[in-house]
Design an enzyme around this catalytic site. Structure first.
Site, PDB file in Angstrom:
ATOM      1  N   TRP A 103      59.936  55.794   6.727  1.00 19.19           N
ATOM      2  CA  TRP A 103      60.251  54.480   7.031  1.00 19.19           C
ATOM      3  C   TRP A 103      59.558  53.241   6.257  1.00 19.19           C
ATOM      4  O   TRP A 103      60.520  52.363   5.977  1.00 19.19           O
ATOM      5  CB  TRP A 103      60.278  54.233   8.487  1.00 19.19           C
ATOM      6  CG  TRP A 103      60.992  55.234   9.426  1.00 19.19           C
ATOM      7  CD1 TRP A 103      60.481  56.123  10.224  1.00 19.19           C
ATOM      8  CD2 TRP A 103      62.349  55.453   9.148  1.00 19.19           C
ATOM      9  NE1 TRP A 103      61.445  56.750  10.744  1.00 19.19           N
ATOM     10  CE2 TRP A 103      62.521  56.290  10.227  1.00 19.19           C
ATOM     11  CE3 TRP A 103      63.340  54.803   8.539  1.00 19.19           C
ATOM     12  CZ2 TRP A 103      63.911  57.003  10.682  1.00 19.19           C
ATOM     13  CZ3 TRP A 103      64.636  55.323   8.816  1.00 19.19           C
ATOM     14  CH2 TRP A 103      65.063  56.201   9.716  1.00 19.19           C
ATOM     15  N   ASP A 174      56.660  46.968  11.433  1.00 19.37           N
ATOM     16  CA  ASP A 174      57.613  47.725  12.011  1.00 19.37           C
ATOM     17  C   ASP A 174      57.206  48.524  13.162  1.00 19.37           C
ATOM     18  O   ASP A 174      56.456  49.655  12.957  1.00 19.37           O
ATOM     19  CB  ASP A 174      58.270  48.634  10.980  1.00 19.37           C
ATOM     20  CG  ASP A 174      59.576  49.736  11.573  1.00 19.37           C
ATOM     21  OD1 ASP A 174      59.713  49.573  12.718  1.00 19.37           O
ATOM     22  OD2 ASP A 174      60.060  50.707  10.793  1.00 19.37           O
ATOM     23  N   LYS A 198      63.956  54.080  20.591  1.00 19.53           N
ATOM     24  CA  LYS A 198      62.957  55.196  20.617  1.00 19.53           C
ATOM     25  C   LYS A 198      62.488  54.906  21.995  1.00 19.53           C
ATOM     26  O   LYS A 198      62.227  55.754  22.772  1.00 19.53           O
ATOM     27  CB  LYS A 198      62.221  54.799  19.416  1.00 19.53           C
ATOM     28  CG  LYS A 198      62.559  54.920  17.899  1.00 19.53           C
ATOM     29  CD  LYS A 198      62.784  56.200  17.353  1.00 19.53           C
ATOM     30  CE  LYS A 198      63.818  56.151  16.309  1.00 19.53           C
ATOM     31  NZ  LYS A 198      63.425  55.595  15.011  1.00 19.53           N
TER      32      LYS A 198
HETATM   33  C1  LIG Z   1      64.034  55.022  13.760  1.00 18.96           C
HETATM   34  C2  LIG Z   1      63.104  54.280  12.919  1.00 18.96           C
HETATM   35  C3  LIG Z   1      63.765  53.386  12.104  1.00 18.96           C
HETATM   36  C4  LIG Z   1      65.251  53.180  11.770  1.00 18.96           C
HETATM   37  O1  LIG Z   1      66.010  52.906  12.876  1.00 18.96           O
HETATM   38  P1  LIG Z   1      67.596  52.810  12.868  1.00 18.96           P
HETATM   39  O2  LIG Z   1      67.894  51.849  14.015  1.00 18.96           O
HETATM   40  O3  LIG Z   1      68.001  54.133  12.750  1.00 18.96           O
HETATM   41  O4  LIG Z   1      68.244  52.079  11.638  1.00 18.96           O
HETATM   42  C5  LIG Z   1      62.983  52.298  11.296  1.00 18.96           C
HETATM   43  N1  LIG Z   1      61.610  52.603  11.315  1.00 18.96           N
HETATM   44  C6  LIG Z   1      60.925  53.265  12.264  1.00 18.96           C
HETATM   45  C7  LIG Z   1      59.410  53.194  12.344  1.00 18.96           C
HETATM   46  C8  LIG Z   1      61.668  54.247  13.034  1.00 18.96           C
HETATM   47  O5  LIG Z   1      61.035  55.218  13.865  1.00 18.96           O
END
Ligand SMILES: *Cc1c(COP(=O)(O)O)cnc(C)c1O
Length: 362
Positions: A103, A174, A198
């Site tokens: 990511w 993030d 998540k």
């Molecule tokens: C799942 C995830 C993303 C991407 O998320 P989407 O909503 O599928 O675009 C980005 N960063 C992290 C750390 C993630 O776990």
């Protein structure tokens, strides 16, 4: 299957059962207003209240200072990889990245693609991202517009054991896979963002928490929707937002608030993760490849070391009501995502299954 499974998916993932039930109870006729939230105008008084409460409750449980904006934006985590540079890399256009997994790499690649001066200042890629680099102020370019980190690495099962000190340079994190799993000092960050699927709600929304002095500086020619200031000026309803996901997010914030807040959640998360890591480390059968101090509370990765046996593990676990234990398609092995909503009993059931499987397959 008559009962709900323990779902170890990395996302979308489990929600608190109490929240799902409450949403179900209100699905047809939300608090007797005559409409479902799914049918409700985003300009209605009811929805405005839902949105305002969601923001207020998130501010409360995360202790977000007044000089930070809280925004709910569509496009998931991925759109933020483009939005952050457009809004925050507006002076030198230099962005420093710490590469700790897929990511972080995607964020880096997006910045490169868009022509920013992106620099990897530290990386653990040579060791398949099994640890978190330690960075100091000296690693950062003095004129960088911001530093990007991925606080919890969903795929590799690592987590920053510290908050990097970036001095005056904004730190952008993030937190898609760890938001609300632990108490965080928001003031240490210029911006925190997270896709909600998540640890919070159904997919389709990213929560953005951004210091207000950092926004409103994007180039005039960027697409309107991609400007944080537009979302801030219009209380996350410049256009039709993802009303249902915002609603469920708000219900989860309320639920957390009523159940001891983030501190209580963290305590439970530490207990759940410790049990699982302790079992793995002592099993003599399973192995966790991640350096101990960098291990994630949310995503526990482990291997057996034989692909066929691992396949069998994932299939037999599913049959036993333990779903989605396969590792990410890029690395294989196994991964148990044990977010806030995974009950402790789910982790206990997983450990029991792992013991039995080890005995039968040694
Ligand atoms: C799942 C995830 C993303 C991407 O998320 P989407 O909503 O599928 O675009 C980005 N960063 C992290 C750390 C993630 O776990």
């Amino acid at each position: 299957m008559k009962e709900r499974a323990y779902n170890f998916s990395a996302g979308p993932s489990m929600l608190p059962e109490a929240v799902i039930k409450d949403v179900a109870d209100n699905l047809l006729n939300y608090h007797e207003c005559g409409e479902s939230v799914m049918e409700m105008s985003h300009r209605s008084a009811e929805f405005k209240q839902i949105l305002a409460d969601a923001e207020a409750n998130l501010r409360d449980i995360m202790n977000i200072p007044d000089n930070y904006k809280v925004l709910f934006i569509q496009g998931g985590g991925t759109l933020q990889f483009a939005m952050v540079p457009l809004n925050l890399a507006v002076n030198s256009r230099k962005i420093d990245f710490v590469l700790t997994g897929n990511w972080a790499k995607k964020a880096y690649k997006e910045a490169v693609k868009m022509g920013y001066d992106a620099k990897v200042i530290a990386s653990s890629e040579d060791d398949t991202f099994t640890w978190i680099p330690e960075i100091t102020k000296d690693d950062i370019r003095p004129d960088a517009d911001y530093v990007h980190i991925c606080f919890n690495n969903t795929i590799y099962g690592t987590h920053f054991p510290y908050i990097p000190d970036t001095g005056d340079i904004p730190l952008v994190a993030d937190m898609s896979s760890c938001i609300l799993s632990e108490e965080i000092d928001v003031t240490k960050f210029g911006m925190i963002w997270a896709g909600v699927q998540k640890n919070v709600a159904p997919s389709g929304v990213a929560v953005v928490i951004v210091r207000e002095d950092l926004i409103g500086k994007a180039a005039a020619d960027i697409p309107t929707y991609l400007d944080y200031q537009i979302h801030a000026d219009n209380d996350s309803a410049y256009n039709t937002p993802n009303t249902f996901s915002i609603y469920v997010s708000g219900e989860v914030f309320k639920y957390l608030k009523a159940n001891g807040g983030v501190a209580a959640m963290h305590e439970k998360n530490v207990r759940k993760a410790k049990k699982l890591y302790d079992y793995i480390d002592g099993s003599g059968y399973y192995k966790c490849p991640v350096r101990e101090k960098d291990r994630s509370l949310m995503n526990v990765v482990f291997v057996i070391g034989d692909k066929d046996v691992e396949k069998k593990f994932v299939a037999e676990a599913k049959a036993a009501g333990l779903h989605n234990l396969g590792g990410h398609r890029s690395i294989g092995g196994m991964r148990a995502s044990i977010y806030n909503a995974m009950p402790e009993a789910g982790v206990d059931a997983l450990i029991e299954f792992m013991k039995k499987f080890a005995d039968e397959n040694k």
